[in-house]
Design a protein around this motif. Structure first.
Motif, PDB file in Angstrom:
ATOM      1  N   LEU A  60       0.968  -1.146  -0.035  1.00 55.93           N
ATOM      2  CA  LEU A  60      -0.093  -0.050  -0.029  1.00 55.93           C
ATOM      3  C   LEU A  60       0.921   1.383   0.201  1.00 55.93           C
ATOM      4  O   LEU A  60       2.102   1.152   0.616  1.00 55.93           O
ATOM      5  N   TYR A  61       0.309   2.406  -0.595  1.00 56.87           N
ATOM      6  CA  TYR A  61       1.148   3.537  -0.421  1.00 56.87           C
ATOM      7  C   TYR A  61       0.278   4.818  -0.022  1.00 56.87           C
ATOM      8  O   TYR A  61       0.752   5.254   1.069  1.00 56.87           O
ATOM      9  N   CYS A  62      -0.823   4.864  -0.752  1.00 57.39           N
ATOM     10  CA  CYS A  62      -1.459   6.134  -0.186  1.00 57.39           C
ATOM     11  C   CYS A  62      -2.628   5.717   0.999  1.00 57.39           C
ATOM     12  O   CYS A  62      -3.033   6.755   1.666  1.00 57.39           O
ATOM     13  N   ASN A  63      -3.110   4.532   0.760  1.00 58.50           N
ATOM     14  CA  ASN A  63      -4.340   4.024   1.574  1.00 58.50           C
ATOM     15  C   ASN A  63      -5.556   4.950   1.546  1.00 58.50           C
ATOM     16  O   ASN A  63      -6.540   4.537   2.156  1.00 58.50           O
ATOM     17  N   ILE A  64      -5.691   5.613   0.300  1.00 56.56           N
ATOM     18  CA  ILE A  64      -6.830   6.347   0.122  1.00 56.56           C
ATOM     19  C   ILE A  64      -7.378   6.482  -1.332  1.00 56.56           C
ATOM     20  O   ILE A  64      -7.959   7.463  -1.542  1.00 56.56           O
ATOM     21  N   HIS A  66      -5.644   6.826  -4.320  1.00 59.11           N
ATOM     22  CA  HIS A  66      -5.280   7.867  -5.212  1.00 59.11           C
ATOM     23  C   HIS A  66      -4.094   7.263  -6.041  1.00 59.11           C
ATOM     24  O   HIS A  66      -3.919   7.792  -7.103  1.00 59.11           O
ATOM     25  N   CYS A  67      -3.341   6.293  -5.394  1.00 54.16           N
ATOM     26  CA  CYS A  67      -1.997   5.827  -6.369  1.00 54.16           C
ATOM     27  C   CYS A  67      -2.204   4.452  -6.876  1.00 54.16           C
ATOM     28  O   CYS A  67      -1.423   4.165  -7.908  1.00 54.16           O
ATOM     29  N   SER A  68      -3.243   3.606  -6.692  1.00 51.12           N
ATOM     30  CA  SER A  68      -3.166   2.301  -7.327  1.00 51.12           C
ATOM     31  C   SER A  68      -2.062   1.463  -7.154  1.00 51.12           C
ATOM     32  O   SER A  68      -2.048   0.442  -7.743  1.00 51.12           O
ATOM     33  N   GLU A  69      -1.349   1.758  -6.161  1.00 51.88           N
ATOM     34  CA  GLU A  69      -0.077   0.513  -5.932  1.00 51.88           C
ATOM     35  C   GLU A  69      -0.850  -0.302  -5.149  1.00 51.88           C
ATOM     36  O   GLU A  69      -0.128  -1.644  -5.176  1.00 51.88           O
ATOM     37  N   CYS A  70      -2.068  -0.656  -4.614  1.00 51.28           N
ATOM     38  CA  CYS A  70      -2.580  -1.635  -3.826  1.00 51.28           C
ATOM     39  C   CYS A  70      -3.560  -2.488  -4.603  1.00 51.28           C
ATOM     40  O   CYS A  70      -4.208  -3.377  -3.908  1.00 51.28           O
ATOM     41  N   ARG A  71      -3.371  -2.596  -5.760  1.00 50.29           N
ATOM     42  CA  ARG A  71      -4.449  -3.256  -6.669  1.00 50.29           C
ATOM     43  C   ARG A  71      -4.277  -4.914  -6.686  1.00 50.29           C
ATOM     44  O   ARG A  71      -3.168  -5.428  -6.589  1.00 50.29           O
ATOM     45  N   ALA A  82      -7.466  -2.413  -3.031  1.00 47.65           N
ATOM     46  CA  ALA A  82      -7.468  -2.880  -1.658  1.00 47.65           C
ATOM     47  C   ALA A  82      -7.823  -1.850  -0.674  1.00 47.65           C
ATOM     48  O   ALA A  82      -8.656  -2.266   0.245  1.00 47.65           O
ATOM     49  N   CYS A  83      -7.305  -0.719  -0.854  1.00 47.77           N
ATOM     50  CA  CYS A  83      -7.427   0.193   0.369  1.00 47.77           C
ATOM     51  C   CYS A  83      -8.953   1.050   0.278  1.00 47.77           C
ATOM     52  O   CYS A  83      -9.376   1.277   1.263  1.00 47.77           O
ATOM     53  N   LEU A  84      -9.640   0.742  -0.860  1.00 48.75           N
ATOM     54  CA  LEU A  84     -10.859   1.316  -1.005  1.00 48.75           C
ATOM     55  C   LEU A  84     -12.056   0.099  -0.778  1.00 48.75           C
ATOM     56  O   LEU A  84     -13.205   0.355  -1.014  1.00 48.75           O
TER      57      LEU A  84
HETATM   58  S1  FES Z   1      -2.663   2.344  -1.622  1.00 49.25           S
HETATM   59 FE1  FES Z   1      -2.825   4.012  -2.953  1.00 49.25          FE
HETATM   60  S2  FES Z   1      -4.723   3.449  -4.196  1.00 49.25           S
HETATM   61 FE2  FES Z   1      -4.754   1.966  -2.481  1.00 49.25          FE
END
Ligand code: FES
Ligand SMILES: Cc1cc2nc3c(=O)[nH]c(=O)nc-3n(C[C@H](O)[C@H](O)[C@H](O)COP(=O)(O)OP(=O)(O)OC[C@H]3O[C@@H](n4cnc5c(N)ncnc54)[C@H](O)[C@@H]3O)c2cc1C
Lengths: 110, 392
Positions: A60-64, A66-71, A82-84
């Motif tokens: 995870l990176y932004c956890n809200i 915005h970044c799509s790192e958690c796909r 995943a964060c959403l």
């Molecule tokens: S951690 Fe950035 S979009 Fe989910």
């Protein structure tokens, strides 16, 4: 291993009801309605996927959202953030991995 | 068909809904699974013993709007069109309305550095949401890279749960960030009367009997940093690399002089998570989709859609509110949401009254994101007024 904060100095204490769900086919537990990133982290899971191109671990990176790192893949649907996504009992979540190279085929990484 | 659609269920969006719902059919859209926006993670002491508990405030706003406004969560807006009325395209269908409020808030900026893609590296905001909203520790021992109001506030929040912050220091210099020890020092001092800066001015006065902004104060700033409210702040140290194979294991730190030039040897600091923080920027993609004119304002955090102090934009029945108009605290965002709602309803008296509350809060804000904020607001307002002359 990361811990849950059950007693917070200012926010007080909380109690959780845990539900089972699947991570890469294995049953783990999370709190119904919490974000998948939080549930996985509380299970000591930091690597949510490996990079499509170079296979390096990503978390995870932004956890809200915005970044799509958690796909991750949820119930067969790819690239869900995943964060959403709140934890639901019985849901199936899978790590996404390196993609086969279009020219060099499956074994090649670059 | 709705009277008003509001994009974003943060403090700005919900505050607008609360007023509009009394006489209008209102739809609030948000891609998160819980309403409240960035309020959900906020927690700090405003005055001795008086806490700003964002989660509580969000819950209250949700209670006041639930059932009266239609609130659709887990719904991302990806396009908006204007053609007499507004058409909003979302992951859960298409919705139409006469008026539209953009209240999409802010995003966090990041300075990349080697190793920043390792699991365990995250924004300070991510750590805030994990700690205060999800109540899961981001790790046991962290390093924060970036000195700004948000990173200071969140470092303190980590402390309330006994998460160790080993260091708060600067990022390496690169093309998108060249924060020097002097900039960081000014940021710390400009935090107003919040705790760390009080300590720093105290610390530097003791060290050199000079005023905090005196050039000598920067030189006297201890090489290894100071402890303020339990926070190990260091403006003469930079993290130049994050290390680890599968996840964060340590960071490499380089000491510098007061100009930011490396001095002495590098050192490794063990940690299991790293927070990167380079401040906030307005999240204004929706405005761009509508071809709104944007203006750049450093004190407001970046590009903002050109708007009036009454929250109007160049397009008819299109309003903006909250951090999309510039980075400020949640109280201002709430007032801005109310102001947009009053304008939509044509309630001039209430609008003027709310504008006064905004100006008042701006002057007395506990968390100040930029020292020249008021100047930034005035510049945008002047540009808005020029636009009016252009169109005459
Ligand atoms: S951690 Fe950035 S979009 Fe989910
Ligand atoms: C990570 C972070 C931490 C912060 N911490 C603090 C703090 O500690 N103290 C402080 O005073 N201020 C803080 N802020 C500043 C914060 O922006 C304001 O306090 C306030 O929350 C702004 O309110 P808002 O309603 O404008 O936006 P937000 O509270 O950000 O709400 C915007 C909402 O819009 C939704 N949204 C955005 N785009 C879309 C889309 N395309 N489709 C659907 N929904 C969308 C988001 O999911 C979000 O819920 C923080 C900001 C960030 C980004």
């Amino acid at each position: 291993m990361t811990e849950r904060i059950l007693n917070h100095k200012i926010l007080g204490a909380i109690r959780h009801e845990f539900v089972p769900f699947k991570w890469n086919g294995e049953t783990i537990y999370g709190v119904e309605g919490e974000s998948l990133t939080a549930a996985l982290l509380a299970n000591g899971i930091r690597t949510l996927r490996t990079h499509e191109k170079d296979g390096k671990p990503r978390g995870l990176y932004c956890n809200i959202g915005h970044c799509s790192e958690c796909r991750v893949t949820i119930g067969g649907e790819k690239n869900q953030r995943a964060c959403l996504t709140p934890v639901k009992e019985g849901m199936s979540v899978k790590q996404q991995t390196e993609l086969p190279h279009l020219v060099k085929g499956d074994d090649s990484h670059v | 068909m709705f009277d008003t659609i509001i994009i974003g269920a943060g403090p700005a969006g919900l505050s607008a809904a609360k007023i509009l719902q009394e006489s209008q059919k209102v739809l609030v859209l948000d891609e998160y699974f819980h309403a409240g926006g960035r309020l959900l993670g906020q927690l700090y002491e405003e005055e001795k013993g008086r806490w700003w508990n964002g989660l509580e405030i969000a819950r209250r706003l949700i209670m006041e709007t639930e059932g009266k406004s239609e609130i659709r969560l887990s719904t991302s807006v990806y396009n908006v069109e204007l053609d007499d009325i507004y058409t909003v395209y979302t992951t859960a269908g298409v919705f139409k309305s006469r008026s539209l409020i953009i209240a999409t808030g802010a995003r966090e900026k990041s300075t990349p550095l080697p190793g920043w893609d390792l699991p365990g590296v995250m924004t300070v905001g991510a750590a805030q949401v994990l700690t205060n909203f999800s109540r899961v520790k981001p790790g046991n021992k962290g390093v924060i890279i970036g000195i700004n109001p948000l990173s200071m506030v969140i470092a303190m929040e980590l402390g309330y749960t006994d998460i160790e912050v080993a260091k708060i220091c600067l990022p390496p210099k690169n093309k998108i960030n060249d924060q020097t020890p002097k900039d960081a020092f000014e940021t710390l001092v400009s935090l107003g009367n919040s705790a760390p800066s009080k300590f720093i001015s105290f610390g530097t006065r003791v060290a050199g009997r000079v005023k905090p902004l005196h050039p000598a104060a920067l030189k006297l700033f201890p090489k290894g940093g100071v402890k303020a409210m339990g926070l190990p702040i260091s403006i003469k140290e930079k993290i130049i690399r994050i290390n680890g194979t599968e996840k964060v294991e340590s960071v490499t730190m380089q000491k510098t002089d007061s100009k930011g030039r490396p001095v002495g040897r590098k050192r490794e600091i063990q940690c299991d998570f790293v927070c990167i923080s380079d401040g906030l920027a307005p999240l204004s993609e929706i405005g761009s989709l509508l071809d709104l004119r944007h203006v750049y304002s450093e004190p407001l955090g970046g590009y903002v859609p050109l708007h009036s102090e009454m929250m109007e934009t160049e397009l008819p029945d299109l309003y903006v509110a909250g951090n999309v108009t510039g980075i400020e605290n949640a109280k201002v965002a709430m007032y801005q949401g109310q102001l947009a709602a009053h304008r939509i309803l044509g309630d001039e008296e209430a609008a003027i009254c709310t504008l006064a509350s905004i100006n008042n809060e701006r002057k007395n804000a506990k968390v100040k994101f930029h020292k020249d904020l008021i100047h930034g607001r005035e510049t945008v307002e002047a540009m808005w007024k020029d636009l009016g002359k252009e169109n005459v």
